[in-house]
Design a protein around this motif. Sequence first.
Motif, PDB file in Angstrom:
ATOM      1  N   ALA A 350       1.245   5.526  -4.531  1.00  0.00           N
ATOM      2  CA  ALA A 350       1.016   4.697  -4.491  1.00  0.00           C
ATOM      3  C   ALA A 350       0.342   4.163  -3.061  1.00  0.00           C
ATOM      4  CB  ALA A 350       1.233   3.155  -4.481  1.00  0.00           C
ATOM      5  N   ALA A 351      -1.072   3.715  -2.698  1.00  0.00           N
ATOM      6  CA  ALA A 351      -1.559   3.166  -1.734  1.00  0.00           C
ATOM      7  C   ALA A 351      -1.980   4.636  -1.250  1.00  0.00           C
ATOM      8  CB  ALA A 351      -0.427   2.746  -0.451  1.00  0.00           C
ATOM      9  N   ASP A 352      -1.497   5.195   0.873  1.00  0.00           N
ATOM     10  CA  ASP A 352      -2.039   5.595   1.390  1.00  0.00           C
ATOM     11  C   ASP A 352      -1.837   7.539   0.607  1.00  0.00           C
ATOM     12  OD1 ASP A 352      -3.338   3.932   3.027  1.00  0.00           O
ATOM     13  OD2 ASP A 352      -1.626   4.339   4.113  1.00  0.00           O
ATOM     14  N   HIS A 353      -0.792   7.260   0.432  1.00  0.00           N
ATOM     15  CA  HIS A 353      -0.575   8.376  -0.208  1.00  0.00           C
ATOM     16  C   HIS A 353      -0.789   8.968  -1.688  1.00  0.00           C
ATOM     17  CE1 HIS A 353       1.723  12.902  -0.513  1.00  0.00           C
ATOM     18  NE2 HIS A 353       2.441  11.967  -1.904  1.00  0.00           N
ATOM     19  N   GLY A 354      -0.814   8.145  -2.466  1.00  0.00           N
ATOM     20  CA  GLY A 354      -1.559   7.980  -3.959  1.00  0.00           C
ATOM     21  C   GLY A 354      -3.376   7.854  -2.892  1.00  0.00           C
ATOM     22  N   LEU A 355      -3.749   7.871  -2.608  1.00  0.00           N
ATOM     23  CA  LEU A 355      -4.900   8.752  -2.321  1.00  0.00           C
ATOM     24  C   LEU A 355      -5.556   9.678  -1.789  1.00  0.00           C
ATOM     25  CD1 LEU A 355      -8.464   8.202  -2.623  1.00  0.00           C
ATOM     26  CD2 LEU A 355      -7.575   6.740  -0.216  1.00  0.00           C
ATOM     27  N   GLU A 356      -3.658  10.016  -0.748  1.00  0.00           N
ATOM     28  CA  GLU A 356      -4.123  11.390  -0.317  1.00  0.00           C
ATOM     29  C   GLU A 356      -4.530  12.633  -1.623  1.00  0.00           C
ATOM     30  OE1 GLU A 356      -1.332  13.561   2.600  1.00  0.00           O
ATOM     31  OE2 GLU A 356      -1.077  12.135   2.364  1.00  0.00           O
ATOM     32  N   ILE A 357      -3.613  12.789  -2.560  1.00  0.00           N
ATOM     33  CA  ILE A 357      -2.563  13.618  -3.085  1.00  0.00           C
ATOM     34  C   ILE A 357      -4.863  13.845  -4.336  1.00  0.00           C
ATOM     35  CG2 ILE A 357      -0.306  13.492  -2.566  1.00  0.00           C
ATOM     36  CD1 ILE A 357      -0.368  12.143  -6.134  1.00  0.00           C
ATOM     37  N   ALA A 359      -6.848  14.852  -3.915  1.00  0.00           N
ATOM     38  CA  ALA A 359      -7.753  15.374  -3.253  1.00  0.00           C
ATOM     39  C   ALA A 359      -7.159  16.971  -3.226  1.00  0.00           C
ATOM     40  CB  ALA A 359      -8.440  15.184  -1.516  1.00  0.00           C
ATOM     41  N   TRP A 360      -5.795  16.807  -3.204  1.00  0.00           N
ATOM     42  CA  TRP A 360      -4.682  17.696  -4.145  1.00  0.00           C
ATOM     43  C   TRP A 360      -5.069  18.573  -5.938  1.00  0.00           C
ATOM     44  CZ3 TRP A 360       0.789  16.314  -2.799  1.00  0.00           C
ATOM     45  CH2 TRP A 360       0.857  16.141  -1.460  1.00  0.00           C
ATOM     46  N   GLN A 364      -0.454  21.629  -6.523  1.00  0.00           N
ATOM     47  CA  GLN A 364      -0.244  21.121  -5.227  1.00  0.00           C
ATOM     48  C   GLN A 364       1.146  20.033  -6.039  1.00  0.00           C
ATOM     49  OE1 GLN A 364      -4.042  21.072  -3.048  1.00  0.00           O
ATOM     50  NE2 GLN A 364      -2.248  22.358  -1.609  1.00  0.00           N
ATOM     51  N   ILE A 365       0.063  19.057  -7.115  1.00  0.00           N
ATOM     52  CA  ILE A 365       0.890  17.782  -7.286  1.00  0.00           C
ATOM     53  C   ILE A 365       1.927  17.913  -7.508  1.00  0.00           C
ATOM     54  CG2 ILE A 365       0.306  15.524  -8.573  1.00  0.00           C
ATOM     55  CD1 ILE A 365      -2.719  15.449  -7.667  1.00  0.00           C
ATOM     56  N   VAL A 366       2.153  19.263  -8.781  1.00  0.00           N
ATOM     57  CA  VAL A 366       3.076  19.090  -9.542  1.00  0.00           C
ATOM     58  C   VAL A 366       4.142  19.842  -8.092  1.00  0.00           C
ATOM     59  CG1 VAL A 366       4.168  21.098 -11.686  1.00  0.00           C
ATOM     60  CG2 VAL A 366       1.798  19.695 -11.756  1.00  0.00           C
ATOM     61  N   ALA A 367       4.489  20.459  -7.781  1.00  0.00           N
ATOM     62  CA  ALA A 367       4.412  21.374  -6.745  1.00  0.00           C
ATOM     63  C   ALA A 367       5.260  20.342  -5.730  1.00  0.00           C
ATOM     64  CB  ALA A 367       4.244  22.564  -5.767  1.00  0.00           C
ATOM     65  N   SER A 368       4.313  18.929  -5.391  1.00  0.00           N
ATOM     66  CA  SER A 368       4.916  18.318  -4.568  1.00  0.00           C
ATOM     67  C   SER A 368       6.506  17.894  -5.586  1.00  0.00           C
ATOM     68  CB  SER A 368       3.911  17.455  -3.651  1.00  0.00           C
ATOM     69  OG  SER A 368       3.961  16.367  -3.682  1.00  0.00           O
ATOM     70  N   ALA A 393      -9.487   6.877  -8.101  1.00  0.00           N
ATOM     71  CA  ALA A 393      -9.695   6.513  -6.591  1.00  0.00           C
ATOM     72  C   ALA A 393     -11.112   7.709  -6.724  1.00  0.00           C
ATOM     73  CB  ALA A 393      -8.796   6.785  -5.486  1.00  0.00           C
ATOM     74  N   THR A 394     -11.063   8.164  -7.386  1.00  0.00           N
ATOM     75  CA  THR A 394     -12.232   9.511  -7.708  1.00  0.00           C
ATOM     76  C   THR A 394     -12.343   9.587  -9.366  1.00  0.00           C
ATOM     77  OG1 THR A 394     -11.058  11.429  -7.632  1.00  0.00           O
ATOM     78  CG2 THR A 394     -11.621  11.192  -5.225  1.00  0.00           C
ATOM     79  N   ASP A 395     -12.235   8.447  -9.716  1.00  0.00           N
ATOM     80  CA  ASP A 395     -13.281   8.803 -11.278  1.00  0.00           C
ATOM     81  C   ASP A 395     -14.406   7.119 -10.765  1.00  0.00           C
ATOM     82  OD1 ASP A 395     -13.743   7.691 -13.545  1.00  0.00           O
ATOM     83  OD2 ASP A 395     -11.945   7.831 -14.740  1.00  0.00           O
ATOM     84  N   PRO A 396     -15.405   8.085 -10.724  1.00  0.00           N
ATOM     85  CA  PRO A 396     -16.584   7.174 -10.646  1.00  0.00           C
ATOM     86  C   PRO A 396     -16.661   6.039 -11.373  1.00  0.00           C
ATOM     87  CG  PRO A 396     -17.684   8.913 -12.333  1.00  0.00           C
ATOM     88  CD  PRO A 396     -15.844   9.667 -11.876  1.00  0.00           C
TER      89      PRO A 396
END
Length: 457
Positions: A350-357, A359-360, A364-368, A393-396
């Motif tokens: 959620a929040a900041d980290h939810g937005l950060e990933i 772009a991954w 990368q997300i699964v590996a994390s 967040a990036t869904d238009p």
Amino acid sequence: MHRRDALKLLALIFLGGGSSACGTGEGIGAGMASKGRTIVIGAGLAGLAAARELRHNGHDVVVVEARDRIGGRLWTSSAWPDMPLDLGATWIHGVRDNPMTDLADTLQARRLVTSYDKLATYDANGQLFTDAEAAHREAIGNQVRMALHNAQQRDADVTVRQAVAALTQRLQPSLAATRLLNFVVSSEIEHEYAASAHRLSAHWYDSADDFEGDDALFVRGFQVITDYLATDLPIEFSQVVKEIFWGEHEVRVFTEKMTFAADRVVVTLPLGVLQSNSVRFTPELPSAKRQALAALGMGVLNKCYLRFNQAFWPHDIDWLGHVSAQHGVWNEWVSFQRVAQMPILLGFNAADHGLEIEAWSDQQIVASAIETLRIIFGAGTPQPSAYQITRWATDPFARGAYSYNALGSTPSMRDTLAMPVDAKLFFAGEASHSAYFGTTHGAYLSGLRVAEQILEL
């Protein structure tokens, strides 16, 4: 009188005046033609509820939807045929007296109940909490709640993070205590409201009401509700709205493909879409509505479903918590093993980290996610056989998961957002419900509210 109670009273008075103004239209004769035509923008829960209610009362309605599916932020994936999964809203939160429960009962839709009591929490080293650690975490949680309670008694609002700043400073000499504090803030607040503690209003972050009872999810997914509401509704798919022209007697909605004309329009676009200015209003919206749109926040909560050949975690628990070394990283997981007999884990960010990933890459997300699970369950933790990931967040057509009360906003701004304009523009959606924002029942009730406003014209 508490700050929230006073604000709700003012909002009710304000809304009462607005409702009277809406009822001053011309007299209505018999027949559909006299009722006029309504365009509903958005085939999410709010739009479907409004359109269905209007159509059942004899109104001429068309739903205009940007996607090629119904549901909006309700999205049931059938990628795994033996286990439909909700990529958006998943649970009926508080089943008692909840309108979603009433709909589910009408459909006799099978539901599964998850329990927060069936919880296992692991420390930063992957060790299951001892009784002493559990008590320490509860003590810090109580201190966080007290700090926020004190902040709500002060005149000047601050962010949630600012409200707990003194507590943070006090605990900082202890790395373990600091991590517990961050875990409480992340799991209890940021995941609940889909927003960073650096942006949430300490006065109003928790101003929503709730229903009592368990949380339930649908065996076939939330699509059973949206499919039911959409029955027999005329829906125009793949119509991306670019402009809403309401300055004359007739309202026109311009999409990338065509123009729709009607007597009124119901706007159920998510808050994030309205904030992006990707849809133009001509003339522009009243200043109070624009201020409300600018002040409220649109949050981020993303999901990562991991499917395994078999469950390697405890079979008798529903929720797994992890006190991560880095704030907000894979703090919360849901197991589908107990309730559905499926070896599936759902991880939240959620929040900041939810937005950060967002772009991954998927890999990368699964590996994390697997890195965190290996901290808890050991190096032998297998790779998933399949996964499903969201990026709201990036869904238009969403630009976020759901709304929150940001610093500088108040719940009354949601009432301002909900107010009709000149009996031509009507607004619905979870962000327009001051009591139940961020929920499916809030979205549904807002759609019924708009329908009632129009039926009273």
